[in-house]
Structure formats: C-alpha cells, structure tokens
Write a protein that holds these residues in place. Sequence first.
Motif, PDB file in Angstrom:
ATOM      1  N   SER A 153      54.337  88.757   9.638  1.00 38.66           N
ATOM      2  CA  SER A 153      55.099  87.668   9.014  1.00 38.66           C
ATOM      3  C   SER A 153      55.600  86.647  10.034  1.00 38.66           C
ATOM      4  O   SER A 153      56.284  85.683   9.675  1.00 38.66           O
ATOM      5  CB  SER A 153      56.287  88.241   8.230  1.00 38.66           C
ATOM      6  N   GLY A 154      55.256  86.863  11.329  1.00 39.68           N
ATOM      7  CA  GLY A 154      55.616  85.899  12.359  1.00 39.68           C
ATOM      8  C   GLY A 154      57.007  86.045  12.931  1.00 39.68           C
ATOM      9  O   GLY A 154      57.493  85.144  13.619  1.00 39.68           O
ATOM     10  N   ASP A 155      57.675  87.177  12.683  1.00 32.91           N
ATOM     11  CA  ASP A 155      58.999  87.429  13.254  1.00 32.91           C
ATOM     12  C   ASP A 155      58.794  88.169  14.574  1.00 32.91           C
ATOM     13  O   ASP A 155      58.878  89.386  14.647  1.00 32.91           O
ATOM     14  CB  ASP A 155      59.838  88.261  12.278  1.00 32.91           C
ATOM     15  N   TRP A 156      58.549  87.398  15.627  1.00 31.92           N
ATOM     16  CA  TRP A 156      58.135  88.009  16.891  1.00 31.92           C
ATOM     17  C   TRP A 156      59.253  88.789  17.557  1.00 31.92           C
ATOM     18  O   TRP A 156      58.999  89.803  18.220  1.00 31.92           O
ATOM     19  CB  TRP A 156      57.592  86.924  17.819  1.00 31.92           C
ATOM     20  N   GLN A 157      60.494  88.342  17.411  1.00 34.09           N
ATOM     21  CA  GLN A 157      61.608  89.069  18.011  1.00 34.09           C
ATOM     22  C   GLN A 157      61.720  90.472  17.409  1.00 34.09           C
ATOM     23  O   GLN A 157      61.863  91.466  18.124  1.00 34.09           O
ATOM     24  CB  GLN A 157      62.916  88.305  17.797  1.00 34.09           C
ATOM     25  N   ALA A 158      61.629  90.561  16.083  1.00 36.56           N
ATOM     26  CA  ALA A 158      61.707  91.864  15.426  1.00 36.56           C
ATOM     27  C   ALA A 158      60.488  92.719  15.762  1.00 36.56           C
ATOM     28  O   ALA A 158      60.595  93.936  15.926  1.00 36.56           O
ATOM     29  CB  ALA A 158      61.830  91.683  13.916  1.00 36.56           C
ATOM     30  N   ALA A 159      59.335  92.081  15.889  1.00 34.39           N
ATOM     31  CA  ALA A 159      58.122  92.830  16.234  1.00 34.39           C
ATOM     32  C   ALA A 159      58.249  93.447  17.621  1.00 34.39           C
ATOM     33  O   ALA A 159      57.920  94.629  17.818  1.00 34.39           O
ATOM     34  CB  ALA A 159      56.905  91.909  16.167  1.00 34.39           C
ATOM     35  N   LEU A 160      58.742  92.684  18.583  1.00 37.22           N
ATOM     36  CA  LEU A 160      58.907  93.209  19.932  1.00 37.22           C
ATOM     37  C   LEU A 160      59.934  94.339  19.960  1.00 37.22           C
ATOM     38  O   LEU A 160      59.734  95.357  20.635  1.00 37.22           O
ATOM     39  CB  LEU A 160      59.326  92.087  20.884  1.00 37.22           C
ATOM     40  N   ALA A 161      61.025  94.190  19.210  1.00 38.86           N
ATOM     41  CA  ALA A 161      62.058  95.233  19.174  1.00 38.86           C
ATOM     42  C   ALA A 161      61.513  96.520  18.577  1.00 38.86           C
ATOM     43  O   ALA A 161      61.914  97.621  18.970  1.00 38.86           O
ATOM     44  CB  ALA A 161      63.262  94.743  18.376  1.00 38.86           C
ATOM     45  N   ALA A 162      60.575  96.388  17.624  1.00 44.28           N
ATOM     46  CA  ALA A 162      60.050  97.565  16.932  1.00 44.28           C
ATOM     47  C   ALA A 162      59.228  98.469  17.850  1.00 44.28           C
ATOM     48  O   ALA A 162      59.055  99.650  17.554  1.00 44.28           O
ATOM     49  CB  ALA A 162      59.202  97.123  15.744  1.00 44.28           C
ATOM     50  N   PHE A 163      58.721  97.932  18.939  1.00 44.05           N
ATOM     51  CA  PHE A 163      57.972  98.765  19.877  1.00 44.05           C
ATOM     52  C   PHE A 163      58.876  99.747  20.624  1.00 44.05           C
ATOM     53  O   PHE A 163      58.416 100.786  21.087  1.00 44.05           O
ATOM     54  CB  PHE A 163      57.243  97.894  20.901  1.00 44.05           C
TER      55      PHE A 163
END
Length: 250
Positions: A153-163
């Motif tokens: 969905s393009g929420d890169w901050q949340a994507a990076l945190a999820a790692f």
Amino acid sequence: MSGLGGLRNTVRQELVARQVDEQIAARFPVGRRLRILDVGLGQGTQALRLARAGHEVTGLESDPLMVATVREALAAEPEGIRERMRVIEGDGRDTGVHFVPGSFDVVLCHGVLMYVPEPDPMLAGLARVLAPGGLLSLLVRNADALAMRPGLSGDWQAALAAFDSPAYTNRIGLEVRADRRETLTATLAGIGAPLHAWYGVRVFTDQAADGQLPPQGPELDRLLAAEERAGRTDPYRAVAALLHLCGVRG
C-alpha cells in the motif's frame, strides 16, 4: 459461505472451513460426532457450521457482546443444533478452569493469539484439554509477512518497521502482535501437539478494502480456488497474511 466483513472475511472463513474439514477427515472416521472447542469464537461462524454438521461444539468467548450475538444466532437454529452447541463466557487462557484434560477431539483458536502478549501458557492449556490424537487448529497473523500489507500500500515506514518487530496496529486501531511459524512450530512440539500441517490464508486478497464485497457466482469460485491453491503451495503460502497451523496431540 460467510459474507460477514466483506471479501477478506469471506476468504478467511471459507478457506479455514475447507482446511479444518480436510484435517478432520484425515484424522477421524466419517460420521463420528466430535467434541469441539472453539476458543474466542467471535461471531460463531465456524462453531455454528460444525454444529450444523453434527458435532458437539462448545464456544468460549470473553466478549459479552459477542456471546450475546452468538446466543441470538443459535436461538434461531433448529432444536437439534441448539442442543449440540453451548456458549460459555470466559477467557481462553483459563481453559483449565472450565474443562478437564482430554475433554475435546478438536480445539479451534482462530484470530486470538494476536491479542495475547505471552501465548505459550495459553497454548499449553489448549493442548491439555485435547484428547490423544486430537487436532489443535490455530489461525494467526503471519509475522514473516508483516511487511507485505504496508509495503503493497506504499506505507514504507510501516513496512520497514515490520521487518524488526512482530508488533503492529490492526485495521480497527488496536496494538497487537503477529507470530512466526518457526516459533509456533517449536511451541507446539514442546506442548505435545507437534505441527502436522500448515496453510496460508489470504495470499492475494489481504489488500481488499474493509467494505469491499466479494464477487458472486463463478468469479468467487475462481477467486477461492486461487486462494486455496496458493495457501497450500510454496512459496506463496509463506507470505499469506494469516497462517493456519494444525497440531496433533501425541
């Protein structure tokens, strides 16, 4: 099929139903009336379905509103189904308070572990109420794919945190947690209900909007066929939003 909650819930409930039925058919004689416990039964979709199929079902639910909702739905069922199902208000972490060891052939715990900070004691309690050879069915948020939803969905901050963390905010704004298959596999082995089979749930449709309705007719059949195939095929199932893990009591 259940349309509660639109497309995403339709896919979840239908795939989990098929997968549970597959595991039951592989473990128990056809026509046997099973003793089934549904921990955190929510709106009762799976519990009611299994009661209609002839099984004796107990639902354990901590939310009084959900308990009332299921009891209202149950009241509209034929007498034979009402007699086969009971609903208890209580916490899934307290199964030892309500049930003696070995009380059930099948225990379902779907969409619950994400709300439990320390799931191991609860899982041990679920294993204790399973009879030998019994089936433990867990549906959990997949921590190994936690970056997929925000990333797509393009929420890169949340994507990076999820790692880096299994914690996330769900669609209704609650702070919850996801589980890794590797960790749960070790936990299931440790409580005497080792992993027997696992599936992915919602590989392709997790991005659907909350209000999006499922298609009808043949198009829905094709969608479910694709999701079902992906949910049992590597590498697709590993990145599903949900994991369905089935352990068997030794």
